[in-house]
Design an enzyme around this catalytic site. Structure first.
Site, PDB file in Angstrom:
ATOM      1  N   HIS A 101      -3.410   5.725   2.624  1.00  0.00           N
ATOM      2  CA  HIS A 101      -4.897   5.653   2.418  1.00  0.00           C
ATOM      3  C   HIS A 101      -5.151   7.432   2.266  1.00  0.00           C
ATOM      4  O   HIS A 101      -4.632   8.249   2.866  1.00  0.00           O
ATOM      5  CB  HIS A 101      -5.577   5.234   3.550  1.00  0.00           C
ATOM      6  CG  HIS A 101      -5.177   3.950   4.021  1.00  0.00           C
ATOM      7  ND1 HIS A 101      -4.159   3.402   4.757  1.00  0.00           N
ATOM      8  CD2 HIS A 101      -5.874   2.576   3.681  1.00  0.00           C
ATOM      9  CE1 HIS A 101      -4.192   2.106   5.088  1.00  0.00           C
ATOM     10  NE2 HIS A 101      -5.162   1.702   4.336  1.00  0.00           N
ATOM     11  N   ASP A 104      -5.257   8.915   5.625  1.00  0.00           N
ATOM     12  CA  ASP A 104      -3.744   9.326   6.086  1.00  0.00           C
ATOM     13  C   ASP A 104      -3.331  10.733   5.934  1.00  0.00           C
ATOM     14  O   ASP A 104      -2.685  11.105   6.515  1.00  0.00           O
ATOM     15  CB  ASP A 104      -2.691   8.423   5.634  1.00  0.00           C
ATOM     16  CG  ASP A 104      -3.437   6.760   5.979  1.00  0.00           C
ATOM     17  OD1 ASP A 104      -4.289   6.527   6.670  1.00  0.00           O
ATOM     18  OD2 ASP A 104      -2.859   5.976   5.146  1.00  0.00           O
TER      19      ASP A 104
HETATM   20  C1  XUL Z   1      -4.524  -4.055   7.524  1.00  0.00           C
HETATM   21  C2  XUL Z   1      -3.444  -3.601   6.347  1.00  0.00           C
HETATM   22  C3  XUL Z   1      -3.992  -2.290   5.779  1.00  0.00           C
HETATM   23  C4  XUL Z   1      -3.545  -2.263   4.243  1.00  0.00           C
HETATM   24  C5  XUL Z   1      -3.831  -1.170   3.291  1.00  0.00           C
HETATM   25  O1  XUL Z   1      -4.089  -5.257   8.073  1.00  0.00           O
HETATM   26  O2  XUL Z   1      -2.524  -4.130   6.060  1.00  0.00           O
HETATM   27  O3  XUL Z   1      -2.937  -1.224   6.376  1.00  0.00           O
HETATM   28  O4  XUL Z   1      -2.216  -2.544   4.009  1.00  0.00           O
HETATM   29  O5  XUL Z   1      -5.432  -0.738   3.666  1.00  0.00           O
END
Ligand code: XUL
Ligand code: CO
Length: 438
Positions: A101, A104
């Site tokens: 993300h 992150d």
């Molecule tokens: C949350 C989840 C996230 C997604 C990416 O449950 O799985 O980490 O993978 O936003």
């Protein structure tokens, strides 16, 4: 270059008899299985948020793990140290992909322009590391659920200003995904949902989410992104009702909004079980719609009932997963360990053990799937189970040439049908155990 995990050697395959906790027992990357190497079947990825960021914070206590990597958190020095440590970690395990993300990678600033400048800087740094290694970006995404501005969602927010911020974050995350050569771009609708209809216009919110996705596709294609967009379904948590509840719901939404050519699904095992499905159910529903794109590899705990994001351990589950993946012809994406060590497993060594567990569990799943496919009895049973449709009348049904009247006439002539053949579930379960354990 500083070594962050000095106590851990390069992880190698040593075979099932090895007693070395820092060795693979089943993941033998060059072993050929059904015509491809294990590594080709299993493009594993590291999830930046869990591996490089998460410290084990929960509702009742602060973190137990130290992910500072010798730097002050929320600084660019820390962001770069995470990249250095992350690449060392992936190289030691032979992990070839990573997922992230935006937040992150760098700390989020008060001003989005500053955050974007930091993202430019860190992605240059990551690109340098990628050039020195054979590690690639699997997918990127924008975190549109942590910041308080997203309390009512991003695409589903009631605030146009927040909607603009969602656009800005997606635009930047797409820029970075393209810059890093990412294969995919994920939408996990973290807070795209609602708590009560008393304050919510569902139709309005769904339309706005689709519009946001269309704008993302237009922009992405415009800057040369050729990969897949993914929806990652999840039924609840953080919201009570999430709009992308499960694979079938997400596929229906994508088709209704003409997004199904650009999007596939990223199926997460723990999200499947939260939706009351098995992992393999979600994979099958995606695959038969030609939308199985990528996997978030983890497992939940049915006794707890929330998104525990555990490293995969259940070999029946990885076996069923690999059967689905192989029958679907593989993934265009990969197996992203969206998984975290348990809070008391707080050391850096535990991070390696967790990945070894997950990679070995999937290697076992792959080997088991190969055995089941080569044995052939299971597929033969399923084929036979529908063989009544081999008759001329059955063929007319399958080719959509039968009418309700003629089928009804046949029923009236029979007076009573014979009972269908047995489902034989117990016999098939015993067969699977025989194939796996003999
Ligand atoms: C949350 C989840 C996230 C997604 C990416 O449950 O799985 O980490 O993978 O936003
Ligand atoms: Co996930």
């Amino acid at each position: 270059m500083k070594e962050y995990f000095q106590e851990v050697p390069q992880i190698k395959y040593e075979g099932a008899q090895s007693k070395n906790p820092f060795a693979f027992k089943f993941y033998d990357k060059d072993k050929i299985v059904l015509g491809k190497t294990m590594q080709e079947h299993l493009p594993f990825a590291l999830a930046w948020w869990h591996a490089m960021c998460a410290e084990g914070v929960d509702m009742f206590g602060r973190g137990t793990a130290d992910k500072s990597f010798g730097q002050k958190p929320a600084t660019m020095e820390h962001a770069r140290a995470k990249v250095d440590a992350g690449f060392e970690f992936m190289q030691k395990l032979g992990i070839k992909y990573f997922c992230w993300h935006d937040v992150d990678l760098v700390p989020e600033a008060q001003d989005i322009n500053q955050t974007n400048a930091m993202l430019d800087e860190i992605s240059d740094y990551i690109l340098g590391k990628m050039k020195d290694t054979d590690i690639k970006c699997l997918w990127g995404t924008a975190n549109m659920f942590s910041n308080p501005r997203f309390m009512n969602g991003a695409g589903s927010s009631n605030s146009l200003d927040v909607y603009c911020f969602a656009c800005a974050q997606i635009k930047k995350a797409l820029d970075i995904t393209v810059k890093l050569g990412g294969k995919g771009y994920v939408f996990w609708g973290g807070r795209e949902g609602y708590e009560t209809l008393l304050n919510t216009d569902v139709a309005f919110e769904l339309e706005n989410i689709a519009t946001l996705m269309k704008m993302a596709v237009d922009y992405g294609r415009g800057i040369g992104f050729e990969g897949d967009f993914y929806i990652e379904p999840k039924p609840k948590e953080p919201m009570k009702h999430q709009y992308d509840f499960d694979a079938a719901t997400a596929i229906g939404f994508l088709k209704a909004h003409n997004l199904d050519k650009d999007f596939k699904l990223n199926i997460e095992a723990n999200h499947a079980t939260l939706a009351g499905h098995t992992f393999e159910h979600e994979l099958r529903i995606s695959a038969i719609n030609n939308m199985l794109g990528s996997i978030d590899a983890n497992q939940g705990d049915l006794l707890l009932g929330w998104d525990t994001d555990e490293f995969p351990w259940d070999v029946y589950q990885t076996t069923m997963c690999m059967l689905e993946v192989i029958q679907a012809g593989g993934l265009s994406g990969g197996f992203n360990f969206d998984a975290k060590t348990r809070r008391p497993s707080y050391t850096h060594k535990d991070m390696f053990h967790a990945f070894i567990l997950g990679m070995d569990a999937f290697a076992l799943g792959l080997l088991n799937a190969e055995k089941i496919i080569k044995d052939g009895r299971l597929q033969q049973f399923v084929k036979q189970r529908y063989s009544s449709f081999d008759s001329p009348l059955g063929q007319r049904v399958l080719s959509h040439n039968a009418t309700l009247e003629e089928l009804s006439l046949r029923a009236c002539q029979m007076k009573q049908p014979e009972l269908p053949s047995s489902g034989s579930q117990e016999s098939l379960q015993a067969l699977v155990n025989q194939i796996l354990f003999s």
